[in-house]
Motif scaffolding. Structure first.
Motif, PDB file in Angstrom:
ATOM      1  N   LEU A   1       0.819  -1.201   0.000  1.00 37.22           N
ATOM      2  CA  LEU A   1       0.000   0.000   0.000  1.00 37.22           C
ATOM      3  C   LEU A   1       0.856   1.255   0.000  1.00 37.22           C
ATOM      4  CD1 LEU A   1      -2.704  -0.865   2.671  1.00 37.22           C
ATOM      5  CD2 LEU A   1      -2.968  -0.874   0.198  1.00 37.22           C
ATOM      6  N   ALA A   2       0.304   2.279  -0.587  1.00 33.72           N
ATOM      7  CA  ALA A   2       0.872   3.622  -0.465  1.00 33.72           C
ATOM      8  C   ALA A   2      -0.099   4.406   0.402  1.00 33.72           C
ATOM      9  CB  ALA A   2       1.012   4.261  -1.841  1.00 33.72           C
ATOM     10  N   GLN A   3       0.340   5.544   0.895  1.00 34.11           N
ATOM     11  CA  GLN A   3      -0.544   6.403   1.669  1.00 34.11           C
ATOM     12  C   GLN A   3      -0.543   7.794   1.067  1.00 34.11           C
ATOM     13  OE1 GLN A   3       1.084   5.861   5.670  1.00 34.11           O
ATOM     14  NE2 GLN A   3      -0.835   4.845   6.196  1.00 34.11           N
ATOM     15  N   TRP A   4      -1.707   8.400   1.056  1.00 34.02           N
ATOM     16  CA  TRP A   4      -1.888   9.765   0.580  1.00 34.02           C
ATOM     17  C   TRP A   4      -2.150  10.628   1.795  1.00 34.02           C
ATOM     18  CZ3 TRP A   4      -7.177  11.485  -1.568  1.00 34.02           C
ATOM     19  CH2 TRP A   4      -7.143  12.827  -1.969  1.00 34.02           C
ATOM     20  N   GLN A   5      -1.433  11.720   1.924  1.00 34.40           N
ATOM     21  CA  GLN A   5      -1.646  12.695   2.989  1.00 34.40           C
ATOM     22  C   GLN A   5      -2.204  13.962   2.357  1.00 34.40           C
ATOM     23  OE1 GLN A   5       2.508  12.229   4.773  1.00 34.40           O
ATOM     24  NE2 GLN A   5       1.273  12.803   6.541  1.00 34.40           N
ATOM     25  N   PRO A   6      -3.528  14.066   2.233  1.00 31.13           N
ATOM     26  CA  PRO A   6      -4.120  15.231   1.568  1.00 31.13           C
ATOM     27  C   PRO A   6      -3.730  16.558   2.219  1.00 31.13           C
ATOM     28  CG  PRO A   6      -5.811  13.603   2.105  1.00 31.13           C
ATOM     29  CD  PRO A   6      -4.539  13.123   2.692  1.00 31.13           C
ATOM     30  N   ARG A   7      -3.598  16.566   3.542  1.00 25.41           N
ATOM     31  CA  ARG A   7      -3.252  17.803   4.243  1.00 25.41           C
ATOM     32  C   ARG A   7      -1.918  18.369   3.773  1.00 25.41           C
ATOM     33  NH1 ARG A   7      -2.441  18.516  10.745  1.00 25.41           N
ATOM     34  NH2 ARG A   7      -1.877  20.714  10.659  1.00 25.41           N
ATOM     35  N   TRP A   8      -0.969  17.487   3.449  1.00 24.50           N
ATOM     36  CA  TRP A   8       0.386  17.905   3.081  1.00 24.50           C
ATOM     37  C   TRP A   8       0.686  17.736   1.600  1.00 24.50           C
ATOM     38  CZ3 TRP A   8       2.351  20.765   6.655  1.00 24.50           C
ATOM     39  CH2 TRP A   8       1.984  20.553   7.979  1.00 24.50           C
ATOM     40  N   ASN A   9      -0.286  17.312   0.799  1.00 24.27           N
ATOM     41  CA  ASN A   9      -0.070  17.075  -0.637  1.00 24.27           C
ATOM     42  C   ASN A   9       1.066  16.084  -0.872  1.00 24.27           C
ATOM     43  OD1 ASN A   9      -2.077  18.873  -1.634  1.00 24.27           O
ATOM     44  ND2 ASN A   9      -0.724  20.569  -1.117  1.00 24.27           N
ATOM     45  N   LEU A  10       1.033  14.975  -0.137  1.00 26.35           N
ATOM     46  CA  LEU A  10       2.108  13.990  -0.237  1.00 26.35           C
ATOM     47  C   LEU A  10       1.572  12.587  -0.477  1.00 26.35           C
ATOM     48  CD1 LEU A  10       4.394  15.012   2.766  1.00 26.35           C
ATOM     49  CD2 LEU A  10       4.879  15.334   0.328  1.00 26.35           C
ATOM     50  N   LEU A  11       2.353  11.827  -1.249  1.00 25.31           N
ATOM     51  CA  LEU A  11       2.205  10.374  -1.301  1.00 25.31           C
ATOM     52  C   LEU A  11       3.376   9.798  -0.518  1.00 25.31           C
ATOM     53  CD1 LEU A  11       1.362   9.584  -5.035  1.00 25.31           C
ATOM     54  CD2 LEU A  11      -0.150   9.357  -3.061  1.00 25.31           C
ATOM     55  N   ARG A  12       3.093   8.809   0.319  1.00 25.44           N
ATOM     56  CA  ARG A  12       4.137   8.128   1.087  1.00 25.44           C
ATOM     57  C   ARG A  12       4.282   6.726   0.511  1.00 25.44           C
ATOM     58  NH1 ARG A  12       5.192  11.086   5.567  1.00 25.44           N
ATOM     59  NH2 ARG A  12       6.315   9.426   6.603  1.00 25.44           N
ATOM     60  N   LEU A  13       5.466   6.407   0.009  1.00 27.81           N
ATOM     61  CA  LEU A  13       5.747   5.091  -0.551  1.00 27.81           C
ATOM     62  C   LEU A  13       6.778   4.414   0.341  1.00 27.81           C
ATOM     63  CD1 LEU A  13       6.174   6.164  -4.291  1.00 27.81           C
ATOM     64  CD2 LEU A  13       4.094   5.396  -3.142  1.00 27.81           C
ATOM     65  N   ARG A  14       6.341   3.407   1.070  1.00 29.07           N
ATOM     66  CA  ARG A  14       7.255   2.705   1.970  1.00 29.07           C
ATOM     67  C   ARG A  14       8.196   1.819   1.155  1.00 29.07           C
ATOM     68  NH1 ARG A  14       7.811   2.580   7.010  1.00 29.07           N
ATOM     69  NH2 ARG A  14       5.792   3.441   7.515  1.00 29.07           N
ATOM     70  N   ARG A  15       9.496   1.981   1.401  1.00 31.79           N
ATOM     71  CA  ARG A  15      10.494   1.183   0.695  1.00 31.79           C
ATOM     72  C   ARG A  15      10.861  -0.074   1.467  1.00 31.79           C
ATOM     73  NH1 ARG A  15      14.115   6.044  -0.270  1.00 31.79           N
ATOM     74  NH2 ARG A  15      15.457   4.842   1.076  1.00 31.79           N
ATOM     75  N   ASP A  16      10.875   0.007   2.784  1.00 33.24           N
ATOM     76  CA  ASP A  16      11.162  -1.145   3.644  1.00 33.24           C
ATOM     77  C   ASP A  16      10.566  -0.846   5.003  1.00 33.24           C
ATOM     78  OD1 ASP A  16      13.043   0.515   4.987  1.00 33.24           O
ATOM     79  OD2 ASP A  16      14.607  -0.086   3.586  1.00 33.24           O
ATOM     80  N   THR A  17      11.027  -1.531   6.049  1.00 38.90           N
ATOM     81  CA  THR A  17      10.441  -1.326   7.366  1.00 38.90           C
ATOM     82  C   THR A  17      10.781   0.030   7.968  1.00 38.90           C
ATOM     83  OG1 THR A  17      12.315  -2.438   8.397  1.00 38.90           O
ATOM     84  CG2 THR A  17      10.371  -3.782   7.901  1.00 38.90           C
ATOM     85  N   VAL A  18      11.770   0.724   7.418  1.00 37.97           N
ATOM     86  CA  VAL A  18      12.192   2.006   7.973  1.00 37.97           C
ATOM     87  C   VAL A  18      12.029   3.155   6.985  1.00 37.97           C
ATOM     88  CG1 VAL A  18      14.123   3.265   8.974  1.00 37.97           C
ATOM     89  CG2 VAL A  18      13.845   0.845   9.479  1.00 37.97           C
ATOM     90  N   ALA A  19      12.474   2.969   5.765  1.00 34.41           N
ATOM     91  CA  ALA A  19      12.543   4.061   4.793  1.00 34.41           C
ATOM     92  C   ALA A  19      11.233   4.285   4.053  1.00 34.41           C
ATOM     93  CB  ALA A  19      13.654   3.786   3.785  1.00 34.41           C
ATOM     94  N   THR A  20      10.904   5.556   3.855  1.00 29.10           N
ATOM     95  CA  THR A  20       9.729   5.966   3.096  1.00 29.10           C
ATOM     96  C   THR A  20      10.138   7.045   2.115  1.00 29.10           C
ATOM     97  OG1 THR A  20       8.247   5.500   4.941  1.00 29.10           O
ATOM     98  CG2 THR A  20       7.424   6.990   3.265  1.00 29.10           C
ATOM     99  N   THR A  21       9.660   6.955   0.890  1.00 30.42           N
ATOM    100  CA  THR A  21       9.880   7.999  -0.098  1.00 30.42           C
ATOM    101  C   THR A  21       8.644   8.876  -0.137  1.00 30.42           C
ATOM    102  OG1 THR A  21      11.297   6.572  -1.437  1.00 30.42           O
ATOM    103  CG2 THR A  21      10.322   8.462  -2.543  1.00 30.42           C
ATOM    104  N   LEU A  22       8.850  10.183  -0.099  1.00 35.56           N
ATOM    105  CA  LEU A  22       7.750  11.141  -0.189  1.00 35.56           C
ATOM    106  C   LEU A  22       7.717  11.718  -1.596  1.00 35.56           C
ATOM    107  CD1 LEU A  22       8.217  13.149   3.132  1.00 35.56           C
ATOM    108  CD2 LEU A  22       6.650  11.242   2.694  1.00 35.56           C
ATOM    109  N   VAL A  23       6.515  11.817  -2.155  1.00 38.16           N
ATOM    110  CA  VAL A  23       6.312  12.422  -3.465  1.00 38.16           C
ATOM    111  C   VAL A  23       5.261  13.506  -3.288  1.00 38.16           C
ATOM    112  CG1 VAL A  23       5.567  12.049  -5.844  1.00 38.16           C
ATOM    113  CG2 VAL A  23       6.871  10.265  -4.655  1.00 38.16           C
TER     114      VAL A  23
END
Length: 121
Positions: free
Chosen positions: A86-108
């Motif tokens: 799953l990815a997560q959308w944060q509408p408040r911050w205009n961000l998509l959160r893409l989890r890469r592993d158990t620690v790292a997340t890429t923000l778009v």
């Protein structure tokens, strides 16, 4: 100056408007106070050449259509090819959160407007 809805290269774009680069303050604040987190299914096939992104919303708002926009559809498609789950959308911050592993997340950074204006307007 880059128009807010211009397709541009991730490596050279310096715009900090929604849909372009993530600002470090935006990233920091989104971690401190994330606001609503919307689980979405998203694959590279959901990102069009014009930057439009079709989200498949899950959870209580399942089925609510959401169209976002990114300035660099090629980069997002590449990230999604490496992303699993799953990815997560944060509408408040205009961000998509893409989890890469158990620690790292890429923000778009994404824009809520699914209708990008023509460059130069």
């Amino acid at each position: 100056m880059t128009h807010p809805h211009t397709i541009c290269d991730h490596d050279t774009c310096e715009a900090r408007t929604p849909g372009h680069q993530v600002h470090w303050i935006q990233a920091r604040d989104s971690a401190k106070d994330p606001g609503p987190l919307v689980d979405v299914l998203l694959s590279s096939h959901d990102v069009r050449d014009d930057g439009r992104i079709a989200l498949h919303v899950l959870g209580p708002t399942r089925g609510v259509p959401a169209t976002l926009w990114t300035h660099d559809p090629g980069r997002l498609r590449g990230l999604l090819r490496e992303h699993r789950g799953l990815a997560q959308w944060q509408p408040r911050w205009n961000l998509l959160r893409l989890r890469r592993d158990t620690v790292a997340t890429t923000l778009v950074c994404v824009a809520p407007d699914g209708e990008p204006a023509a460059p130069g307007r």
